[in-house]
Write a protein that holds these residues in place. Structure first.
Motif, PDB file in Angstrom:
ATOM      1  N   TRP A 159      32.224  24.411  22.243  1.00 37.58           N
ATOM      2  CA  TRP A 159      32.927  24.769  23.471  1.00 37.58           C
ATOM      3  C   TRP A 159      33.310  26.238  23.407  1.00 37.58           C
ATOM      4  O   TRP A 159      33.875  26.704  22.406  1.00 37.58           O
ATOM      5  CB  TRP A 159      34.191  23.913  23.637  1.00 37.58           C
ATOM      6  CG  TRP A 159      33.906  22.493  23.994  1.00 37.58           C
ATOM      7  CD1 TRP A 159      33.904  21.929  25.239  1.00 37.58           C
ATOM      8  CD2 TRP A 159      33.599  21.421  23.092  1.00 37.58           C
ATOM      9  NE1 TRP A 159      33.610  20.592  25.178  1.00 37.58           N
ATOM     10  CE2 TRP A 159      33.418  20.250  23.856  1.00 37.58           C
ATOM     11  CE3 TRP A 159      33.464  21.337  21.699  1.00 37.58           C
ATOM     12  CZ2 TRP A 159      33.111  19.026  23.283  1.00 37.58           C
ATOM     13  CZ3 TRP A 159      33.151  20.115  21.127  1.00 37.58           C
ATOM     14  CH2 TRP A 159      32.981  18.984  21.915  1.00 37.58           C
ATOM     15  N   VAL A 209      33.997  26.384  29.120  1.00 34.08           N
ATOM     16  CA  VAL A 209      35.227  25.852  29.697  1.00 34.08           C
ATOM     17  C   VAL A 209      35.895  26.957  30.516  1.00 34.08           C
ATOM     18  O   VAL A 209      36.366  27.948  29.971  1.00 34.08           O
ATOM     19  CB  VAL A 209      36.177  25.351  28.590  1.00 34.08           C
ATOM     20  CG1 VAL A 209      37.453  24.775  29.197  1.00 34.08           C
ATOM     21  CG2 VAL A 209      35.476  24.302  27.724  1.00 34.08           C
ATOM     22  N   ARG A 260      38.254  17.655  30.506  1.00 35.61           N
ATOM     23  CA  ARG A 260      38.312  18.660  29.442  1.00 35.61           C
ATOM     24  C   ARG A 260      37.347  19.805  29.702  1.00 35.61           C
ATOM     25  O   ARG A 260      37.714  20.981  29.631  1.00 35.61           O
ATOM     26  CB  ARG A 260      37.963  17.982  28.110  1.00 35.61           C
ATOM     27  CG  ARG A 260      37.884  18.910  26.903  1.00 35.61           C
ATOM     28  CD  ARG A 260      37.126  18.221  25.779  1.00 35.61           C
ATOM     29  NE  ARG A 260      35.738  17.991  26.130  1.00 35.61           N
ATOM     30  CZ  ARG A 260      35.001  16.987  25.649  1.00 35.61           C
ATOM     31  NH1 ARG A 260      35.522  16.123  24.799  1.00 35.61           N
ATOM     32  NH2 ARG A 260      33.749  16.852  26.016  1.00 35.61           N
ATOM     33  N   ASP A 261      36.093  19.481  30.024  1.00 38.46           N
ATOM     34  CA  ASP A 261      35.057  20.510  30.123  1.00 38.46           C
ATOM     35  C   ASP A 261      35.160  21.336  31.401  1.00 38.46           C
ATOM     36  O   ASP A 261      34.724  22.497  31.431  1.00 38.46           O
ATOM     37  CB  ASP A 261      33.667  19.869  30.043  1.00 38.46           C
ATOM     38  CG  ASP A 261      33.410  19.232  28.686  1.00 38.46           C
ATOM     39  OD1 ASP A 261      34.146  19.550  27.739  1.00 38.46           O
ATOM     40  OD2 ASP A 261      32.491  18.405  28.592  1.00 38.46           O
ATOM     41  N   ASP A 317      37.851  22.350  32.693  1.00 38.67           N
ATOM     42  CA  ASP A 317      39.052  23.183  32.574  1.00 38.67           C
ATOM     43  C   ASP A 317      40.084  22.841  33.634  1.00 38.67           C
ATOM     44  O   ASP A 317      40.655  23.713  34.291  1.00 38.67           O
ATOM     45  CB  ASP A 317      38.702  24.674  32.658  1.00 38.67           C
ATOM     46  CG  ASP A 317      39.860  25.562  32.175  1.00 38.67           C
ATOM     47  OD1 ASP A 317      40.635  25.100  31.322  1.00 38.67           O
ATOM     48  OD2 ASP A 317      39.993  26.695  32.661  1.00 38.67           O
ATOM     49  N   ARG A 347      43.254  18.547  26.049  1.00 38.21           N
ATOM     50  CA  ARG A 347      42.217  19.468  25.583  1.00 38.21           C
ATOM     51  C   ARG A 347      42.669  20.199  24.318  1.00 38.21           C
ATOM     52  O   ARG A 347      41.915  20.318  23.346  1.00 38.21           O
ATOM     53  CB  ARG A 347      41.891  20.477  26.685  1.00 38.21           C
ATOM     54  CG  ARG A 347      40.774  21.455  26.356  1.00 38.21           C
ATOM     55  CD  ARG A 347      40.597  22.487  27.453  1.00 38.21           C
ATOM     56  NE  ARG A 347      40.403  21.866  28.744  1.00 38.21           N
ATOM     57  CZ  ARG A 347      41.250  21.963  29.756  1.00 38.21           C
ATOM     58  NH1 ARG A 347      42.357  22.664  29.640  1.00 38.21           N
ATOM     59  NH2 ARG A 347      41.000  21.360  30.896  1.00 38.21           N
TER      60      ARG A 347
END
Length: 538
Positions: A93, A232, A387-388, A390, A400
Motif C-alpha cells: 500500500w 490509498v 481501507r483502500d 481512503d 486502516r
C-alpha cells in the motif's frame, strides 16, 4: 426430404433431451471446474453456456493462495501456473506520493507451490479449464444455449429438474434438458435464480462505479511497484496489478505484461466507450512517472455489489459463484470464493451420485457456501474497500491505521492474515480418499500444510486469536434463517474477516488475544453500522 424439427421454424414443439445426472448452467471458471470434477468421476453432465464462445472479459485476475491446492486437486494447477504469474512478493500500500504505508508478504512453508498469489486473467483461465473439460467424455458442452425456464419435475414423473433453453439455431427453438441436479453458475444476473424467484439480497454501492483498465506501462521497472499495489488516496485511489498477460491476453514475461489499473468514479459520468477511454487515460496518468509514455489498451466499467441469494439451494438446484454472491473486488475474494464453491459442490455431488450418500449432504454444502460468503467474503471485502479507497470516516481511519500498524510491526502478521482467510472454505466435502486416486484428495489439508490456514472442519481457528465468525449483515426471518441484507441489521459478534484489526504487538496467549480482538471489534461494529446507514440499511 422434410426438414428436421431443429430446422423447421414453424414447428411449435419443444424438444426434450435424454436426462443427465447434472446440468451446469454457465461456463465460467466455477461452472467449468465443477464440470471437471464430475467428468473425473464419469458422471453424465451437461454444461450450458448462453454465449457462442467463452466470455472474453478481463474480469477477475487475482486468486488468493487458498485456491492453489484446490486447482491442484482439479488437476489443472501446472497448466495454470505455466500460463499465469505467481506473485511471491505480496502486496504493498502506497500513498499518492509513492510513500510506503504497509506491505503484506506472502507467507508459506512451500514457496512456489502454494506460497503465492496467482495473477491470471479470467479469460485465459477459462480457456485452460475448457481444454481440461473436453478430456472427459461424460461431459457434454452446449454453447449458444441460454436458460429461459426452470421447473422441478414431480416424483411421479421421475423427479429432477427441467431447464429450458433458447438456442441460436435456424429455428430459434426451445429445447428442454432434464437432470437430477442443476448447478447454477450463470453469474450475478443468473437466469436460473430469477426463474426460481430467489431474491438477490443486499445492495449496489450507490456512489461508485469501477473502471478496470489495461495499461501498457511497466510499473515494476519504472516505479518499483509490487505485482499487487494499492494507492490509498481520497481522490486518486487505485488498485494496480501485473496481469501476467500481454495486450492480446497471451502469457508473457512479467516485464512485457500489461498492468491493470482499477479505480472508482462517479456513476453519473458519461458512459460511452470514448468517454471511458478518455477518463481512464487521464486517471492513469496520475500514477505513471511525469512525462512517461503509456497506453491505455482497454477500459471496462462495472458496478460494485454486496449481494447474496436468499437461499443457496432451492429444490434440486444449487447456486454457485456470482449466481450465489457478489462483492467488490478489493482483496481478490470474488472468484476465489467461487472456486471454493466449485470445489465443495462438486465433491458433495460426487459423493451423492457415485457414493450413494444422502441428498441432505448437498443442503449442508449449500448452507456452508452461503455462510462462507456472509461470514468472511462479504465483511472482508467491505473492510478492504473502505481501507483502500481512503475513506475518511473516523472508524475507517482507525481500522486502516491498526491494520497497517500490525503489518509494519508484527513479523507474524502476514501469516495471520492468510490464516484468517480460511473462512472462505468452511468445509471441503471431500469423501474419504481412494487408494491411488490423487484427484479426489484432501486438498483442504494441503492448504493447512502450506501455511495458508487451519481447516479443521466445523471448528474455529485455534491459536491465532480468531473470534468465531457469525453471519454479518443478516436478519432472521420467522423460520430462523439468516438472510444477508447489506451489512446492517444484526449484531456483529465477530467479523470472520481476513483483515481483522489487531493492535501493535502479538500476545502470548489465546485468551488475551481473544480479549483484545473483542475490544478491536467495537471499532469494526461502528464502521459496519455507518456503512449500513450510508446505503440505506439499519
Amino acid at each position: 426430404m422434410s426438414p428436421s424439427p431443429l430446422n423447421n421454424s414453424t414447428s411449435p414443439e419443444t424438444l426434450t433431451r435424454p436426462k443427465k445426472k447434472v446440468i451446469i448452467v454457465g461456463a465460467g471458471p466455477v461452472g467449468l471446474l465443477t464440470a471437471i470434477r464430475l467428468g473425473q468421476e464419469n458422471i453424465s453432465t451437461l454444461l450450458l453456456e448462453k454465449g457462442d464462445v467463452l466470455h472474453k472479459s478481463s474480469r477477475a485476475v487475482v486468486y488468493n493462495p487458498i485456491v492453489l491446492p484446490l486447482l491442484k486437486s482439479f488437476g489443472v494447477l501446472d497448466a495454470v501456473l505455466a500460463a499465469g504469474y505467481l506473485n511471491t512478493r505480496g502486496a504493498t500500500w502506497l500513498n499518492i506520493r509513492d510513500e510506503k504505508l504497509a506491505h503484506l508478504a506472502v507467507e508459506s512453508d512451500k514457496p512456489g507451490v502454494f506460497g503465492g498469489v496467482l495473477l491470471l486473467g479470467q479469460a485465459r483461465l477459462n480457456d485452460i479449464l475448457l481444454d481440461e473439460v473436453r478430456k472427459y467424455p461424460s461431459v457434454e458442452i452446449k454453447f449458444g444455449a441460454g436458460c429461459t425456464g426452470v421447473e422441478h419435475v414431480s416424483d411421479s414423473e421421475g423427479g429432477g429438474v427441467r431447464v429450458m433453453t433458447w438456442q441460436r439455431n435456424n429455428a430459434l427453438q426451445d429445447i428442454t434438458y432434464e437432470a437430477s441436479y442443476v448447478v447454477a453458475a450463470d453469474g450475478a444476473g443468473s437466469a436460473v435464480r430469477r426463474c426460481l424467484c430467489v431474491p438477490y439480497e443486499g445492495y449496489t454501492w450507490p456512489d461508485w462505479k469501477m473502471l478496470s483498465t489495461h495499461v501498457q506501462y511497466d510499473f515494476a521497472a519504472e516505479k518499483n511497484y509490487d505485482p499487487i499495489t494499492a494507492i490509498v488516496d481520497a481522490k486518486d485511489w487505485a488498485l494496480i496489478l501485473n496481469t501476467g498477460e500481454d495486450a492480446e491476453g497471451r502469457g508473457c514475461k512479467p516485464e512485457d505484461a500489461v498492468w491493470r489499473v482499477s479505480f472508482g468514479e462517479d456513476p453519473s459520468l458519461p458512459s460511452s466507450k470514448e468517454d471511458y477511454m478518455q477518463r481512464a487515460t487521464e486517471r492513469v496518468g496520475n500514477h505513471v512517472k511525469k512525462g512517461a509514455s503509456y497506453k491505455v489498451v482497454s477500459a471496462e466499467p462495472y458496478y460494485l455489489h454486496q449481494r447474496c441469494a436468499a437461499v443457496a439451494r432451492k429444490g434440486r438446484v444449487v447456486f454457485a459463484g456470482d449466481a450465489l454472491h457478489a462483492n467488490n473486488p478489493s482483496g481478490g475474494l470474488g472468484l476465489t470464493t467461487g472456486i471454493c464453491d466449485a470445489y465443495s459442490y462438486s465433491n458433495a455431488l460426487c459423493r451423492i451420485i457415485n457414493g450413494n450418500e444422502p441428498d441432505a449432504l448437498l443442503t449442508e454444502c449449500a448452507e456452508s457456501r452461503r455462510a462462507a460468503f456472509l461470514s468472511t467474503t462479504n465483511p472482508t471485502s467491505i473492510m478492504n474497500f473502505k481501507r483502500d479507497s481512503d475513506s475518511q470516516d473516523k472508524d475507517a481511519v482507525m481500522f486502516r491505521n491498526m491494520f497497517f500498524g500490525r503489518l509494519n510491526n508484527d513479523p507474524g502478521a502476514s501469516r495471520e492474515v492468510g490464516k484468517k482467510l480460511q473462512g472462505l472454505l468452511l468445509k471441503g466435502f471431500e469423501r474419504p480418499e481412494k487408494a491411488g486416486d490423487g484427484r479426489v484428495g484432501k486438498a483442504v489439508e494441503a492448504v493447512a500444510a502450506s501455511g495458508a490456514g487451519s481447516f479443521a472442519e466445523g471448528e474455529p481457528l485455534v491459536g491465532n486469536g480468531e473470534v468465531t465468525p457469525r453471519a454479518i449483515g443478516g436478519v432472521k426471518n420467522e423460520d430462523g434463517e439468516t438472510h444477508v441484507n447489506g451489512v446492517g441489521g444484526s449484531k456483529v459478534e465477530g467479523a470472520g474477516n481476513g483483515v481483522l484489526p489487531l493492535n501493535e504487538a502479538p500476545r502470548d496467549s489465546i485468551e488475551s488475544e481473544v480479549a483484545r480482538l473483542k475490544d478491536d471489534m467495537e471499532v469494526v461494529k461502528g464502521l459496519l453500522k455507518k456503512i449500513a446507514g450510508t446505503v440505506g440499511y439499519s
